[in-house]
Design a protein around this motif. Structure first.
Motif, PDB file in Angstrom:
ATOM      1  N   SER A 297       0.798  -1.222   0.000  1.00 27.17           N
ATOM      2  CA  SER A 297       0.000   0.000   0.000  1.00 27.17           C
ATOM      3  C   SER A 297       0.833   1.275   0.000  1.00 27.17           C
ATOM      4  CB  SER A 297      -0.935   0.021   1.219  1.00 27.17           C
ATOM      5  OG  SER A 297      -0.195  -0.081   2.418  1.00 27.17           O
ATOM      6  N   SER A 298       2.123   1.190   0.402  1.00 25.59           N
ATOM      7  CA  SER A 298       2.952   2.389   0.455  1.00 25.59           C
ATOM      8  C   SER A 298       4.421   1.994   0.486  1.00 25.59           C
ATOM      9  CB  SER A 298       2.611   3.228   1.697  1.00 25.59           C
ATOM     10  OG  SER A 298       3.523   4.305   1.844  1.00 25.59           O
ATOM     11  N   CYS A 299       5.272   2.851  -0.092  1.00 26.90           N
ATOM     12  CA  CYS A 299       6.715   2.610  -0.044  1.00 26.90           C
ATOM     13  C   CYS A 299       7.345   3.195   1.204  1.00 26.90           C
ATOM     14  CB  CYS A 299       7.389   3.182  -1.292  1.00 26.90           C
ATOM     15  SG  CYS A 299       7.189   4.973  -1.485  1.00 26.90           S
ATOM     16  N   HIS A 300       6.550   3.824   2.068  1.00 31.92           N
ATOM     17  CA  HIS A 300       7.067   4.467   3.273  1.00 31.92           C
ATOM     18  C   HIS A 300       6.926   3.549   4.488  1.00 31.92           C
ATOM     19  CE1 HIS A 300       7.464   8.170   1.035  1.00 31.92           C
ATOM     20  NE2 HIS A 300       6.183   8.123   0.695  1.00 31.92           N
ATOM     21  N   PHE A 301       7.863   3.690   5.425  1.00 30.35           N
ATOM     22  CA  PHE A 301       7.798   2.929   6.668  1.00 30.35           C
ATOM     23  C   PHE A 301       7.609   3.880   7.846  1.00 30.35           C
ATOM     24  CE2 PHE A 301      12.398   3.758   6.192  1.00 30.35           C
ATOM     25  CZ  PHE A 301      12.698   4.297   7.437  1.00 30.35           C
ATOM     26  N   PHE A 302       7.247   3.283   8.992  1.00 30.27           N
ATOM     27  CA  PHE A 302       7.004   4.057  10.206  1.00 30.27           C
ATOM     28  C   PHE A 302       7.699   3.375  11.382  1.00 30.27           C
ATOM     29  CE2 PHE A 302       3.507   4.607   7.285  1.00 30.27           C
ATOM     30  CZ  PHE A 302       3.312   5.973   7.260  1.00 30.27           C
ATOM     31  N   VAL A 303       8.260   4.183  12.272  1.00 30.85           N
ATOM     32  CA  VAL A 303       8.803   3.694  13.535  1.00 30.85           C
ATOM     33  C   VAL A 303       7.920   4.237  14.652  1.00 30.85           C
ATOM     34  CG1 VAL A 303      10.769   3.657  15.112  1.00 30.85           C
ATOM     35  CG2 VAL A 303      11.160   3.627  12.630  1.00 30.85           C
TER      36      VAL A 303
ATOM     37  N   VAL B 217      10.866 -12.038   5.876  1.00 29.55           N
ATOM     38  CA  VAL B 217      10.753 -12.384   4.462  1.00 29.55           C
ATOM     39  C   VAL B 217      11.498 -11.304   3.685  1.00 29.55           C
ATOM     40  CG1 VAL B 217       9.212 -12.700   2.498  1.00 29.55           C
ATOM     41  CG2 VAL B 217       8.543 -13.540   4.750  1.00 29.55           C
ATOM     42  N   PRO B 218      12.474 -11.639   2.824  1.00 26.23           N
ATOM     43  CA  PRO B 218      13.248 -10.617   2.101  1.00 26.23           C
ATOM     44  C   PRO B 218      12.365  -9.720   1.235  1.00 26.23           C
ATOM     45  CG  PRO B 218      14.308 -12.765   1.919  1.00 26.23           C
ATOM     46  CD  PRO B 218      12.961 -13.008   2.535  1.00 26.23           C
ATOM     47  N   TYR B 219      12.774  -8.454   1.149  1.00 26.54           N
ATOM     48  CA  TYR B 219      12.112  -7.471   0.294  1.00 26.54           C
ATOM     49  C   TYR B 219      13.179  -6.911  -0.649  1.00 26.54           C
ATOM     50  CZ  TYR B 219       9.607  -3.203  -1.087  1.00 26.54           C
ATOM     51  OH  TYR B 219       9.002  -2.200  -1.800  1.00 26.54           O
ATOM     52  N   TRP B 220      12.966  -7.023  -1.963  1.00 23.20           N
ATOM     53  CA  TRP B 220      14.024  -6.792  -2.934  1.00 23.20           C
ATOM     54  C   TRP B 220      13.988  -5.421  -3.594  1.00 23.20           C
ATOM     55  CZ3 TRP B 220      18.002  -9.991  -2.894  1.00 23.20           C
ATOM     56  CH2 TRP B 220      17.805 -11.268  -2.330  1.00 23.20           C
ATOM     57  N   ARG B 221      13.014  -4.605  -3.305  1.00 21.64           N
ATOM     58  CA  ARG B 221      12.974  -3.274  -3.911  1.00 21.64           C
ATOM     59  C   ARG B 221      13.793  -2.285  -3.091  1.00 21.64           C
ATOM     60  NH1 ARG B 221       6.820  -2.175  -6.182  1.00 21.64           N
ATOM     61  NH2 ARG B 221       6.739  -3.997  -7.572  1.00 21.64           N
ATOM     62  N   LYS B 222      14.379  -1.321  -3.787  1.00 24.82           N
ATOM     63  CA  LYS B 222      15.192  -0.321  -3.115  1.00 24.82           C
ATOM     64  C   LYS B 222      14.320   0.763  -2.489  1.00 24.82           C
ATOM     65  CE  LYS B 222      19.500  -0.754  -5.738  1.00 24.82           C
ATOM     66  NZ  LYS B 222      20.342  -0.988  -4.536  1.00 24.82           N
ATOM     67  N   PHE B 223      14.915   1.497  -1.530  1.00 25.07           N
ATOM     68  CA  PHE B 223      14.231   2.624  -0.926  1.00 25.07           C
ATOM     69  C   PHE B 223      13.960   3.694  -1.989  1.00 25.07           C
ATOM     70  CE2 PHE B 223      16.448   1.513   3.268  1.00 25.07           C
ATOM     71  CZ  PHE B 223      15.314   0.948   3.785  1.00 25.07           C
TER      72      PHE B 223
END
Length: 322
Positions: free
Chosen positions: A95-101, A306-312
């Protein structure tokens, strides 16, 4: 995934055959010799870092992707002196390429004596800023693992057999909405030794919990239109373990124990991870075949990775991808 208690190295219990190039030494990261594993979410990993000379009134975080060997340094999060914190990472690339802490402040409740959360600081990689929410009307006794980020909302379980939901901040909507709602299944105090867990499948929140005798794993989905739970699966643990008695205790007391506990589940991959409390092993249960498979010893504070292969995504110059 877990952190070796002897040398601090990050270990991945099993890798798919095509992912052998993922490095677990994390030598590409700054401060890598002082890292402490905190959380992971859909292929991204959250660490704290620092030294004895750092201020105790701040939290230092790093978010990294071992598959692409990238990391991000959120700005230092201010802390209230004398408080303890629970940090977690929330990322959902569907749903989004952004993460949250999320950095929840933890205090001992004067009413119950237990630990509760009363406020939170939230970092967003969308604009690399922290937002504080210190207006909790009630004390929340949350269970931090596992948690689910779905459609911009973080969902966590509480010890009161309910879900605590909190919206992620948005640069165009800085206020934060939060609420609670009930979980399905057995909320009897006798069943507190068997915890359920939250998960997500096809963009829908799910909940899985053993029934009172541990013989079945029941799965519910949250129907968003009516905010009601509906059962979708009942998985036989009698067939999986090959025995009919999976819970033990005195019927006249609260001293009960179960032969297994839940760790996490992934309905899209049709797999459930369990902790065999008899052998102290991690088990994987196939929803498709109904079979159990032993994966190995259960490391302390292990996380589902689970690995995630897309770049930031590309960011502004004053933000901190490395």
């Amino acid at each position: 995934m877990y952190q070796d208690s002897n040398n601090g190295s990050i270990q991945i219990a099993k890798l798919p055959s095509g992912n052998s190039e993922i490095g677990t030494t994390l030598s590409f990261m700054p401060h890598h010799e002082n890292l402490k594993l905190v959380d992971c979410s859909n292929g991204l990993i959250l660490f704290t870092h620092g030294s004895k000379s750092d201020s105790p009134d701040s939290s230092h975080f790093i978010v990294c992707n071992p598959a692409t060997q990238e990391c991000a340094l959120p700005d230092t999060c201010p802390r209230v002196n004398g408080s303890d914190y629970i940090a977690m990472l929330a990322f959902n690339p569907s749903s989004s390429c952004h993460f949250f802490v999320f950095n929840f402040q933890k205090r001992r409740s004067p009413h119950t004596g237990g630990f509760v959360i009363t406020e939170v600081e939230i970092f967003s990689s969308e604009d690399f800023t922290w937002i504080a929410d210190d207006a909790f009307e009630t004390e929340i006794m949350m269970i931090s693992m596992p948690h689910v980020l779905l459609h911009g909302i973080l969902y966590l379980r509480t010890v009161e057999h309910s879900v605590f939901a909190i919206e992620t901040p948005h640069m165009y909507k800085p206020w934060i909405h939060r609420w609670t709602f009930e979980l399905p299944g057995d909320s009897c105090p006798m069943n507190n030794y068997i915890w359920g867990c939250l998960g997500e499948s096809s963009g829908i929140l799910h909940y899985m919990q053993p029934n009172y005798d541990g013989c079945w794993l029941n799965v519910w989905r949250l129907e968003s239109r009516h905010q009601q739970w509906s059962m979708t699966h009942s998985l036989s643990m009698i067939d999986a373990f090959g025995r009919g008695t999976l819970v033990h205790g005195d019927p006249f007391s609260d001293d009960w124990s179960a032969d297994y506990g839940m760790l996490s589940f992934d309905l899209e991959r049709e797999i459930v991870f369990l902790h065999d409390r008899v052998s102290s092993k991690v088990l994987s249960y196939s929803i498709r075949t109904g079979k159990l498979c032993e994966m190995g010893d259960l490391p302390r504070n292990s996380l589902y990775y689970v690995p995630y292969w897309r770049k930031f995504p590309v960011v502004e110059e004053d933000q901190y991808w490395l």
